[in-house]
Design a protein around this motif. Structure first.
Motif, PDB file in Angstrom:
ATOM      1  N   MET A   1       0.836  -1.195   0.000  1.00  0.00           N
ATOM      2  CA  MET A   1       0.000   0.000   0.000  1.00  0.00           C
ATOM      3  C   MET A   1       0.875   1.252   0.000  1.00  0.00           C
ATOM      4  O   MET A   1       1.890   1.311   0.671  1.00  0.00           O
ATOM      5  CB  MET A   1      -0.883   0.028   1.246  1.00  0.00           C
ATOM      6  CG  MET A   1      -1.584   1.349   1.452  1.00  0.00           C
ATOM      7  SD  MET A   1      -2.634   1.313   2.910  1.00  0.00           S
ATOM      8  CE  MET A   1      -3.889   0.232   2.245  1.00  0.00           C
ATOM      9  N   GLN A   2       0.411   2.251  -0.739  1.00  0.00           N
ATOM     10  CA  GLN A   2       1.147   3.493  -0.768  1.00  0.00           C
ATOM     11  C   GLN A   2       1.057   4.177   0.581  1.00  0.00           C
ATOM     12  O   GLN A   2      -0.008   4.301   1.158  1.00  0.00           O
ATOM     13  CB  GLN A   2       0.571   4.428  -1.837  1.00  0.00           C
ATOM     14  CG  GLN A   2       1.365   5.734  -1.969  1.00  0.00           C
ATOM     15  CD  GLN A   2       0.785   6.607  -3.067  1.00  0.00           C
ATOM     16  OE1 GLN A   2      -0.172   6.225  -3.725  1.00  0.00           O
ATOM     17  NE2 GLN A   2       1.381   7.753  -3.273  1.00  0.00           N
ATOM     18  N   LYS A   3       2.150   4.632   1.119  1.00  0.00           N
ATOM     19  CA  LYS A   3       2.160   5.242   2.440  1.00  0.00           C
ATOM     20  C   LYS A   3       1.461   6.580   2.406  1.00  0.00           C
ATOM     21  O   LYS A   3       1.687   7.377   1.505  1.00  0.00           O
ATOM     22  CB  LYS A   3       3.600   5.408   2.918  1.00  0.00           C
ATOM     23  CG  LYS A   3       3.705   5.886   4.369  1.00  0.00           C
ATOM     24  CD  LYS A   3       5.146   5.899   4.781  1.00  0.00           C
ATOM     25  CE  LYS A   3       5.294   6.398   6.208  1.00  0.00           C
ATOM     26  NZ  LYS A   3       4.662   5.530   7.158  1.00  0.00           N
ATOM     27  N   GLN A   4       0.582   6.807   3.368  1.00  0.00           N
ATOM     28  CA  GLN A   4      -0.121   8.074   3.455  1.00  0.00           C
ATOM     29  C   GLN A   4       0.871   9.168   3.793  1.00  0.00           C
ATOM     30  O   GLN A   4       1.768   8.993   4.613  1.00  0.00           O
ATOM     31  CB  GLN A   4      -1.196   8.020   4.553  1.00  0.00           C
ATOM     32  CG  GLN A   4      -2.326   7.071   4.237  1.00  0.00           C
ATOM     33  CD  GLN A   4      -3.211   7.607   3.131  1.00  0.00           C
ATOM     34  OE1 GLN A   4      -3.420   8.800   3.024  1.00  0.00           O
ATOM     35  NE2 GLN A   4      -3.705   6.733   2.308  1.00  0.00           N
ATOM     36  N   PRO A   5       0.731  10.365   3.211  1.00  0.00           N
ATOM     37  CA  PRO A   5       1.646  11.452   3.531  1.00  0.00           C
ATOM     38  C   PRO A   5       1.461  11.909   4.967  1.00  0.00           C
ATOM     39  O   PRO A   5       0.372  11.875   5.518  1.00  0.00           O
ATOM     40  CB  PRO A   5       1.212  12.562   2.550  1.00  0.00           C
ATOM     41  CG  PRO A   5      -0.208  12.255   2.242  1.00  0.00           C
ATOM     42  CD  PRO A   5      -0.303  10.764   2.248  1.00  0.00           C
ATOM     43  N   HIS A   6       2.565  12.332   5.576  1.00  0.00           N
ATOM     44  CA  HIS A   6       2.474  12.870   6.923  1.00  0.00           C
ATOM     45  C   HIS A   6       1.626  14.122   6.902  1.00  0.00           C
ATOM     46  O   HIS A   6       1.632  14.896   5.947  1.00  0.00           O
ATOM     47  CB  HIS A   6       3.873  13.224   7.445  1.00  0.00           C
ATOM     48  CG  HIS A   6       4.657  12.010   7.822  1.00  0.00           C
ATOM     49  ND1 HIS A   6       6.004  12.048   8.037  1.00  0.00           N
ATOM     50  CD2 HIS A   6       4.282  10.726   8.011  1.00  0.00           C
ATOM     51  CE1 HIS A   6       6.438  10.846   8.350  1.00  0.00           C
ATOM     52  NE2 HIS A   6       5.404  10.035   8.341  1.00  0.00           N
ATOM     53  N   LEU A   7       0.924  14.357   7.980  1.00  0.00           N
ATOM     54  CA  LEU A   7       0.107  15.548   8.096  1.00  0.00           C
ATOM     55  C   LEU A   7       1.032  16.724   8.375  1.00  0.00           C
ATOM     56  O   LEU A   7       1.632  16.819   9.420  1.00  0.00           O
ATOM     57  CB  LEU A   7      -0.893  15.399   9.232  1.00  0.00           C
ATOM     58  CG  LEU A   7      -1.764  16.612   9.477  1.00  0.00           C
ATOM     59  CD1 LEU A   7      -2.582  16.906   8.237  1.00  0.00           C
ATOM     60  CD2 LEU A   7      -2.667  16.388  10.659  1.00  0.00           C
ATOM     61  N   HIS A   8       1.159  17.604   7.410  1.00  0.00           N
ATOM     62  CA  HIS A   8       2.019  18.776   7.568  1.00  0.00           C
ATOM     63  C   HIS A   8       1.399  19.886   6.754  1.00  0.00           C
ATOM     64  O   HIS A   8       1.353  19.836   5.533  1.00  0.00           O
ATOM     65  CB  HIS A   8       3.427  18.471   7.061  1.00  0.00           C
ATOM     66  CG  HIS A   8       4.350  19.666   7.174  1.00  0.00           C
ATOM     67  ND1 HIS A   8       4.643  20.252   8.385  1.00  0.00           N
ATOM     68  CD2 HIS A   8       5.007  20.376   6.224  1.00  0.00           C
ATOM     69  CE1 HIS A   8       5.480  21.262   8.172  1.00  0.00           C
ATOM     70  NE2 HIS A   8       5.690  21.367   6.882  1.00  0.00           N
TER      71      HIS A   8
ATOM     72  N   ALA B   1       1.600  13.021  18.683  1.00  0.00           N
ATOM     73  CA  ALA B   1       1.657  13.496  17.298  1.00  0.00           C
ATOM     74  C   ALA B   1       3.060  13.390  16.728  1.00  0.00           C
ATOM     75  O   ALA B   1       3.259  13.011  15.578  1.00  0.00           O
ATOM     76  CB  ALA B   1       1.153  14.936  17.223  1.00  0.00           C
ATOM     77  N   ARG B   2       4.047  13.736  17.547  1.00  0.00           N
ATOM     78  CA  ARG B   2       5.437  13.634  17.071  1.00  0.00           C
ATOM     79  C   ARG B   2       5.841  12.176  16.885  1.00  0.00           C
ATOM     80  O   ARG B   2       6.501  11.818  15.901  1.00  0.00           O
ATOM     81  CB  ARG B   2       6.365  14.346  18.051  1.00  0.00           C
ATOM     82  CG  ARG B   2       6.141  15.855  18.111  1.00  0.00           C
ATOM     83  CD  ARG B   2       7.237  16.577  18.864  1.00  0.00           C
ATOM     84  NE  ARG B   2       6.931  17.984  19.021  1.00  0.00           N
ATOM     85  CZ  ARG B   2       7.062  18.906  18.069  1.00  0.00           C
ATOM     86  NH1 ARG B   2       7.523  18.552  16.885  1.00  0.00           N
ATOM     87  NH2 ARG B   2       6.748  20.172  18.302  1.00  0.00           N
ATOM     88  N   ASN B   3       5.441  11.327  17.819  1.00  0.00           N
ATOM     89  CA  ASN B   3       5.800   9.903  17.718  1.00  0.00           C
ATOM     90  C   ASN B   3       5.156   9.244  16.492  1.00  0.00           C
ATOM     91  O   ASN B   3       5.738   8.334  15.898  1.00  0.00           O
ATOM     92  CB  ASN B   3       5.358   9.161  18.979  1.00  0.00           C
ATOM     93  CG  ASN B   3       6.201   9.528  20.191  1.00  0.00           C
ATOM     94  OD1 ASN B   3       7.317  10.027  20.047  1.00  0.00           O
ATOM     95  ND2 ASN B   3       5.665   9.289  21.379  1.00  0.00           N
ATOM     96  N   ALA B   4       3.970   9.721  16.115  1.00  0.00           N
ATOM     97  CA  ALA B   4       3.284   9.157  14.968  1.00  0.00           C
ATOM     98  C   ALA B   4       3.699   9.808  13.650  1.00  0.00           C
ATOM     99  O   ALA B   4       3.211   9.429  12.579  1.00  0.00           O
ATOM    100  CB  ALA B   4       1.768   9.297  15.153  1.00  0.00           C
ATOM    101  N   GLY B   5       4.589  10.784  13.723  1.00  0.00           N
ATOM    102  CA  GLY B   5       5.061  11.468  12.523  1.00  0.00           C
ATOM    103  C   GLY B   5       4.052  12.426  11.940  1.00  0.00           C
ATOM    104  O   GLY B   5       4.109  12.764  10.754  1.00  0.00           O
ATOM    105  N   LEU B   6       3.114  12.914  12.776  1.00  0.00           N
ATOM    106  CA  LEU B   6       2.063  13.796  12.289  1.00  0.00           C
ATOM    107  C   LEU B   6       2.285  15.253  12.636  1.00  0.00           C
ATOM    108  O   LEU B   6       1.465  16.111  12.304  1.00  0.00           O
ATOM    109  CB  LEU B   6       0.708  13.354  12.855  1.00  0.00           C
ATOM    110  CG  LEU B   6       0.268  11.935  12.478  1.00  0.00           C
ATOM    111  CD1 LEU B   6      -1.058  11.594  13.155  1.00  0.00           C
ATOM    112  CD2 LEU B   6       0.137  11.805  10.970  1.00  0.00           C
ATOM    113  N   LEU B   7       3.398  15.559  13.318  1.00  0.00           N
ATOM    114  CA  LEU B   7       3.713  16.931  13.664  1.00  0.00           C
ATOM    115  C   LEU B   7       5.192  17.159  13.434  1.00  0.00           C
ATOM    116  O   LEU B   7       6.017  16.394  13.923  1.00  0.00           O
ATOM    117  CB  LEU B   7       3.354  17.203  15.132  1.00  0.00           C
ATOM    118  CG  LEU B   7       3.436  18.649  15.595  1.00  0.00           C
ATOM    119  CD1 LEU B   7       2.313  19.467  14.953  1.00  0.00           C
ATOM    120  CD2 LEU B   7       3.315  18.720  17.123  1.00  0.00           C
ATOM    121  N   LYS B   8       5.498  18.188  12.673  1.00  0.00           N
ATOM    122  CA  LYS B   8       6.902  18.495  12.370  1.00  0.00           C
ATOM    123  C   LYS B   8       7.486  19.423  13.408  1.00  0.00           C
ATOM    124  O   LYS B   8       6.786  20.223  13.989  1.00  0.00           O
ATOM    125  CB  LYS B   8       6.990  19.138  10.976  1.00  0.00           C
ATOM    126  CG  LYS B   8       6.487  18.245   9.858  1.00  0.00           C
ATOM    127  CD  LYS B   8       7.298  16.987   9.747  1.00  0.00           C
ATOM    128  CE  LYS B   8       6.857  16.129   8.565  1.00  0.00           C
ATOM    129  NZ  LYS B   8       7.592  14.868   8.491  1.00  0.00           N
TER     130      LYS B   8
END
Length: 293
Positions: A1-8, A286-293
């Motif tokens: 599956m194509q990886k969903q883009p990080h929320l940024h 959020a940071r651990n899940a890669g959803l916050l830069k």
């Protein structure tokens, strides 16, 4: 599956959202001082949000001595942008959108109150599939979150999935984002996805209103508790005004007809003070899940 883009949320997206809001007359310099502007993340249908807002706007207007006006936004990013740029005076945010607003404003937003229920909020995972009985059984199935910026419809459910050794982007057949909690429930009930997640408050309201057939759609997992929603203002708001807003919410009581109506619509037993420190766990998730830069 194509990886969903990080929320940024990109600067270009935020600027576009700000321009759109300014075009509707929200710009701070253009609005009359006599109007107290309120918005909320669109985590439910526009009709439901308007229904919930109407008596609260009347109450706040009377307490603050100004016209309180609710203006909906199209998405979570626009709500964050509106508050960060002082295009609204008060915003209803989820825990994750509060963290985003804090980041976007350079630390210049202040949460005032939250519902008592938001100190121990939860999400539920639902399905109609007989073969899905646990989180592990979700592997290989299609799945829906709510909005990508939703605390209870995406961030925290994703965090608990990852903690259980399940990567949604790798282990699910297909990942969808419905945009709202009630839309997720509808997608699961209609068989558009095999399972989904939404906040427990909306789920219980859908059951109470018989908008979901409990004999078909069932909960397979309820998350541990976490902090969630709050009412937030920009830090540039004078302290006296912040205190008036806070007191207006804290004074709401189920013992009065007005208070009971507002609290019932907000699905709250009462409002209590809150602080930014309560959302440190949301930021870490959020940071651990890669959803916050």
């Amino acid at each position: 599956m194509q990886k969903q883009p990080h929320l940024h949320i990109s600067r270009r997206t935020l600027l576009a959202s700000g321009a759109a809001l300014a075009a509707t007359g929200w710009a701070t310099g253009a609005r009359a001082q006599a109007v107290f502007r309120v918005t909320a993340i669109p985590d439910e249908s526009p009709t439901e949000l308007a229904r919930k807002a109407a008596p609260l706007m009347k109450y706040l207007g009377e307490r603050l001595g100004v016209k309180a006006e609710f203006t909906p936004v199209n998405d979570y990013a626009a709500c964050v942008e509106a508050l960060a740029n002082r295009q609204v005076d008060l915003a209803w945010l989820g825990g994750f959108t509060f963290v985003q607003a804090l980041q976007r404003s350079g630390g210049k937003v202040v949460p005032l109150v939250q519902r008592e229920e938001d100190k121990h909020f939860r999400s539920v995972f639902i399905t109609t599939q007989d073969g899905i009985r646990s989180l592990a059984d979700l592997k290989g199935h299609s799945f829906s979150f709510g909005s990508q910026s939703s605390t209870s419809g995406h961030l925290m459910p994703r965090s608990y999935l990852l903690a259980a050794g399940i990567d949604p982007d790798r282990d699910f057949k297909r990942v969808a984002y419905s945009g709202a909690h009630d839309a997720t429930a509808a997608a699961v009930a209609a068989g558009k996805v095999d399972a989904g997640t939404l906040n427990i408050s909306v789920w219980e309201k859908l059951l109470a209103d018989k908008k979901v057939d409990a004999s078909r759609v069932r909960v397979i997992y309820t998350t541990p508790a976490y902090y969630d929603y709050n009412w937030t203002v920009h830090a540039d708001m004078p302290a006296a005004q912040r205190e008036r807003i806070t007191k207006a919410f804290l004074d709401l009581s189920p013992a009065t007809p007005e208070g009971k109506e507002i609290l019932d619509l907000q699905r709250a037993s009462k409002f209590v003070p809150t602080s930014a420190d309560n959302y440190k766990g949301i930021e870490a998730a959020a940071r651990n899940a890669g959803l916050l830069k």
